[in-house]
Design an enzyme around this catalytic site. Structure first.
Site, PDB file in Angstrom:
ATOM      1  N   THR A 107      49.217  39.502  40.040  1.00 19.30           N
ATOM      2  CA  THR A 107      49.730  38.465  41.084  1.00 19.30           C
ATOM      3  C   THR A 107      50.365  37.400  40.127  1.00 19.30           C
ATOM      4  O   THR A 107      49.742  36.477  39.596  1.00 19.30           O
ATOM      5  CB  THR A 107      48.789  37.988  42.059  1.00 19.30           C
ATOM      6  OG1 THR A 107      48.102  38.963  42.543  1.00 19.30           O
ATOM      7  CG2 THR A 107      49.624  37.342  43.276  1.00 19.30           C
ATOM      8  N   HIS A 127      43.327  32.430  38.937  1.00 18.36           N
ATOM      9  CA  HIS A 127      44.363  33.276  38.171  1.00 18.36           C
ATOM     10  C   HIS A 127      44.231  33.054  36.627  1.00 18.36           C
ATOM     11  O   HIS A 127      44.385  31.918  36.015  1.00 18.36           O
ATOM     12  CB  HIS A 127      45.802  33.332  38.480  1.00 18.36           C
ATOM     13  CG  HIS A 127      46.529  34.334  37.883  1.00 18.36           C
ATOM     14  ND1 HIS A 127      46.712  35.728  38.393  1.00 18.36           N
ATOM     15  CD2 HIS A 127      47.195  34.670  36.730  1.00 18.36           C
ATOM     16  CE1 HIS A 127      47.251  36.525  37.574  1.00 18.36           C
ATOM     17  NE2 HIS A 127      47.645  35.902  36.385  1.00 18.36           N
ATOM     18  N   ASN A 152      35.790  38.576  41.618  1.00 16.12           N
ATOM     19  CA  ASN A 152      36.806  39.323  41.935  1.00 16.12           C
ATOM     20  C   ASN A 152      36.479  40.868  41.144  1.00 16.12           C
ATOM     21  O   ASN A 152      36.360  40.767  40.003  1.00 16.12           O
ATOM     22  CB  ASN A 152      38.287  39.062  41.653  1.00 16.12           C
ATOM     23  CG  ASN A 152      39.356  39.957  41.912  1.00 16.12           C
ATOM     24  OD1 ASN A 152      39.175  41.247  41.478  1.00 16.12           O
ATOM     25  ND2 ASN A 152      40.688  39.682  42.393  1.00 16.12           N
ATOM     26  N   ARG A 205      46.224  50.569  43.739  1.00 16.40           N
ATOM     27  CA  ARG A 205      45.919  50.999  42.437  1.00 16.40           C
ATOM     28  C   ARG A 205      44.331  50.790  41.980  1.00 16.40           C
ATOM     29  O   ARG A 205      44.134  51.147  40.714  1.00 16.40           O
ATOM     30  CB  ARG A 205      46.819  50.334  41.672  1.00 16.40           C
ATOM     31  CG  ARG A 205      46.670  48.592  41.482  1.00 16.40           C
ATOM     32  CD  ARG A 205      47.466  48.141  40.400  1.00 16.40           C
ATOM     33  NE  ARG A 205      48.856  47.845  40.780  1.00 16.40           N
ATOM     34  CZ  ARG A 205      49.518  46.992  40.505  1.00 16.40           C
ATOM     35  NH1 ARG A 205      49.082  45.797  39.780  1.00 16.40           N
ATOM     36  NH2 ARG A 205      50.893  46.642  41.154  1.00 16.40           N
ATOM     37  N   GLU A 238      41.755  39.500  49.602  1.00 18.16           N
ATOM     38  CA  GLU A 238      43.259  39.115  49.412  1.00 18.16           C
ATOM     39  C   GLU A 238      44.104  40.160  49.945  1.00 18.16           C
ATOM     40  O   GLU A 238      43.878  41.332  49.604  1.00 18.16           O
ATOM     41  CB  GLU A 238      43.334  39.117  47.729  1.00 18.16           C
ATOM     42  CG  GLU A 238      42.570  38.144  47.100  1.00 18.16           C
ATOM     43  CD  GLU A 238      42.809  38.073  45.496  1.00 18.16           C
ATOM     44  OE1 GLU A 238      43.570  38.944  45.090  1.00 18.16           O
ATOM     45  OE2 GLU A 238      42.172  37.215  45.014  1.00 18.16           O
ATOM     46  N   HIS A 280      38.877  45.314  39.154  1.00 17.09           N
ATOM     47  CA  HIS A 280      38.790  45.924  37.951  1.00 17.09           C
ATOM     48  C   HIS A 280      37.729  46.978  37.579  1.00 17.09           C
ATOM     49  O   HIS A 280      37.922  47.674  36.779  1.00 17.09           O
ATOM     50  CB  HIS A 280      39.406  44.967  36.658  1.00 17.09           C
ATOM     51  CG  HIS A 280      40.463  44.289  36.788  1.00 17.09           C
ATOM     52  ND1 HIS A 280      41.866  45.018  37.154  1.00 17.09           N
ATOM     53  CD2 HIS A 280      41.116  43.343  36.716  1.00 17.09           C
ATOM     54  CE1 HIS A 280      42.773  44.175  37.327  1.00 17.09           C
ATOM     55  NE2 HIS A 280      42.385  43.118  36.883  1.00 17.09           N
ATOM     56  N   GLU A 296      44.756  28.074  47.524  1.00 11.95           N
ATOM     57  CA  GLU A 296      44.236  28.505  46.226  1.00 11.95           C
ATOM     58  C   GLU A 296      45.473  28.277  45.357  1.00 11.95           C
ATOM     59  O   GLU A 296      46.516  28.913  45.532  1.00 11.95           O
ATOM     60  CB  GLU A 296      44.131  30.062  46.264  1.00 11.95           C
ATOM     61  CG  GLU A 296      43.431  30.375  44.887  1.00 11.95           C
ATOM     62  CD  GLU A 296      42.549  31.607  44.663  1.00 11.95           C
ATOM     63  OE1 GLU A 296      41.849  32.052  45.698  1.00 11.95           O
ATOM     64  OE2 GLU A 296      42.554  32.296  43.533  1.00 11.95           O
ATOM     65  N   ARG A 346      45.752  46.319  47.458  1.00 11.41           N
ATOM     66  CA  ARG A 346      47.102  46.351  47.409  1.00 11.41           C
ATOM     67  C   ARG A 346      47.608  47.465  47.987  1.00 11.41           C
ATOM     68  O   ARG A 346      46.951  48.459  48.345  1.00 11.41           O
ATOM     69  CB  ARG A 346      47.275  46.575  45.731  1.00 11.41           C
ATOM     70  CG  ARG A 346      47.443  45.178  45.067  1.00 11.41           C
ATOM     71  CD  ARG A 346      47.670  45.429  43.631  1.00 11.41           C
ATOM     72  NE  ARG A 346      47.865  44.207  42.790  1.00 11.41           N
ATOM     73  CZ  ARG A 346      48.969  43.784  42.806  1.00 11.41           C
ATOM     74  NH1 ARG A 346      50.196  44.036  43.180  1.00 11.41           N
ATOM     75  NH2 ARG A 346      49.015  42.501  42.017  1.00 11.41           N
ATOM     76  N   HIS A 391      41.171  42.857  46.224  1.00 10.76           N
ATOM     77  CA  HIS A 391      42.775  42.936  46.711  1.00 10.76           C
ATOM     78  C   HIS A 391      43.005  44.113  47.086  1.00 10.76           C
ATOM     79  O   HIS A 391      43.050  45.115  46.106  1.00 10.76           O
ATOM     80  CB  HIS A 391      43.635  42.382  45.436  1.00 10.76           C
ATOM     81  CG  HIS A 391      44.824  42.066  45.875  1.00 10.76           C
ATOM     82  ND1 HIS A 391      45.750  41.405  44.969  1.00 10.76           N
ATOM     83  CD2 HIS A 391      45.610  42.555  46.972  1.00 10.76           C
ATOM     84  CE1 HIS A 391      47.158  41.584  45.515  1.00 10.76           C
ATOM     85  NE2 HIS A 391      47.023  42.157  46.746  1.00 10.76           N
TER      86      HIS A 391
HETATM   87  N1  PXP Z   1      42.944  34.489  43.017  1.00 10.00           N
HETATM   88  C1  PXP Z   1      43.903  35.264  43.419  1.00 10.00           C
HETATM   89  C2  PXP Z   1      44.517  34.820  44.676  1.00 10.00           C
HETATM   90  C3  PXP Z   1      44.537  36.347  42.876  1.00 10.00           C
HETATM   91  O1  PXP Z   1      45.344  37.160  43.355  1.00 10.00           O
HETATM   92  C4  PXP Z   1      43.647  36.954  41.561  1.00 10.00           C
HETATM   93  C5  PXP Z   1      44.324  38.066  40.967  1.00 10.00           C
HETATM   94  O2  PXP Z   1      45.542  37.964  40.326  1.00 10.00           O
HETATM   95  C6  PXP Z   1      42.896  36.219  41.087  1.00 10.00           C
HETATM   96  C7  PXP Z   1      42.357  35.067  41.657  1.00 10.00           C
HETATM   97  C8  PXP Z   1      42.156  36.694  40.092  1.00 10.00           C
HETATM   98  O3  PXP Z   1      42.662  36.563  38.990  1.00 10.00           O
HETATM   99  P1  PXP Z   1      42.165  36.896  37.251  1.00 10.00           P
HETATM  100  O4  PXP Z   1      41.970  38.486  37.557  1.00 10.00           O
HETATM  101  O5  PXP Z   1      43.122  36.676  36.258  1.00 10.00           O
HETATM  102  O6  PXP Z   1      40.944  36.177  37.173  1.00 10.00           O
END
Ligand code: PXP
Length: 240
Positions: free
Chosen positions: A101, A192, A7, A49, A70, A10, A151, A45, A43
């Site tokens: 999330t 997550h 992901n 953001r 996402e 960030h 997931e 949003r 994601h």
């Molecule tokens: N999977 C999903 C569905 C998410 O929404 C997120 C972000 O909250 C993640 C994975 C990745 O989470 P993290 O950034 O805490 O690794």
């Protein structure tokens, strides 16, 4: 094979802090691909953001790696998903005020809407997933909505592990849920709050086929990369 979805939200968070173009999510996606990531997760949003639609447009053109979008369960996001046609879509809950999330979907609400969105995504050949809390009942409902994957939200176990608390009960709960979902023919993913330690723990659950990790990978990359970047500057600044 167990897949790693990276992901890169960030990377955009850091870019947006300056409002300029560095660092670039597209470049991060290409680097992740070169480094062995099996998919790229972003994601989009509602408040944009981090990732914005321009990022989505550019990254969706990278055909060598599956893109996992996402998305909130709204008509607007469905339209965007169908327009950019990612390989995968994961429906997640979205609250404006939350930092991230915080939990899985509330499957007691909006089932008809979810069912319709999943159907449209399935028809477009976009692999569907629902972000759910590790609960047998939620998995049962998820299956009835027509999703191909689930997931499991791993926030609780991640917090327990980080705080050095006993995580065994939550581990057993996640394992039970993963086995149950697998028996229903749902592909099981997890995500997550994961870091090296939690991922090693969860890897013992063979039914989990994909891990989606964001914050830790980007945070760790900053720490890991700092040495090389400083070295590059010291080289530039060296008197000749
Ligand atoms: N999977 C999903 C569905 C998410 O929404 C997120 C972000 O909250 C993640 C994975 C990745 O989470 P993290 O950034 O805490 O690794």
């Amino acid at each position: 094979m167990i897949n790693l979805g990276v992901n890169i939200d960030h990377v955009a968070t850091v870019r947006n802090a300056r409002g300029e173009n560095h660092p670039e999510p597209l470049k991060a996606a290409k680097l992740a691909l070169k480094s062995g990531a099996n998919s790229i997760t972003i994601h989009l949003r509602e408040d944009k953001r981090h990732i914005n639609e321009k990022d989505l447009k550019k990254i969706s053109k990278l055909k060598k790696i599956p893109l996992n979008l996402e998305m909130a369960s709204t008509e607007k996001m469905l339209k965007i998903a169908l327009k950019y046609n990612p390989s995968y879509a994961c429906i997640v809950p979205e609250k404006r005020q939350e930092i991230t999330t915080e939990g899985g979907l509330n499957l007691k609400k909006n089932n008809n809407k979810l069912k319709k969105i999943i159907k449209k995504l399935n028809q477009a050949n976009i692999r569907t997933s629902l972000f759910v809390n590790p609960s047998i009942n939620d998995i049962k409902v998820a299956k009835s909505l027509g999703t191909k994957c689930i997931e499991l939200h791993t926030g609780k176990i991640s917090n327990l592990v980080k705080k050095n608390k006993n995580y065994q009960k939550e581990f057993l709960n996640i394992r039970k849920c993963a086995k149950y979902a697998d028996a229903l023919n749902l592909e099981v993913h997890a995500g997550h709050g994961l870091d090296y330690k939690t991922t090693k723990i969860l890897k013992k659950i063979s039914q989990i086929k994909e891990y989606n990790i964001g914050h830790f990978i980007i945070g760790e990359s900053i720490q890991y990369g700092l040495k090389n970047v400083i070295k590059s500057f010291k080289k530039i600044l060296k008197k000749t």
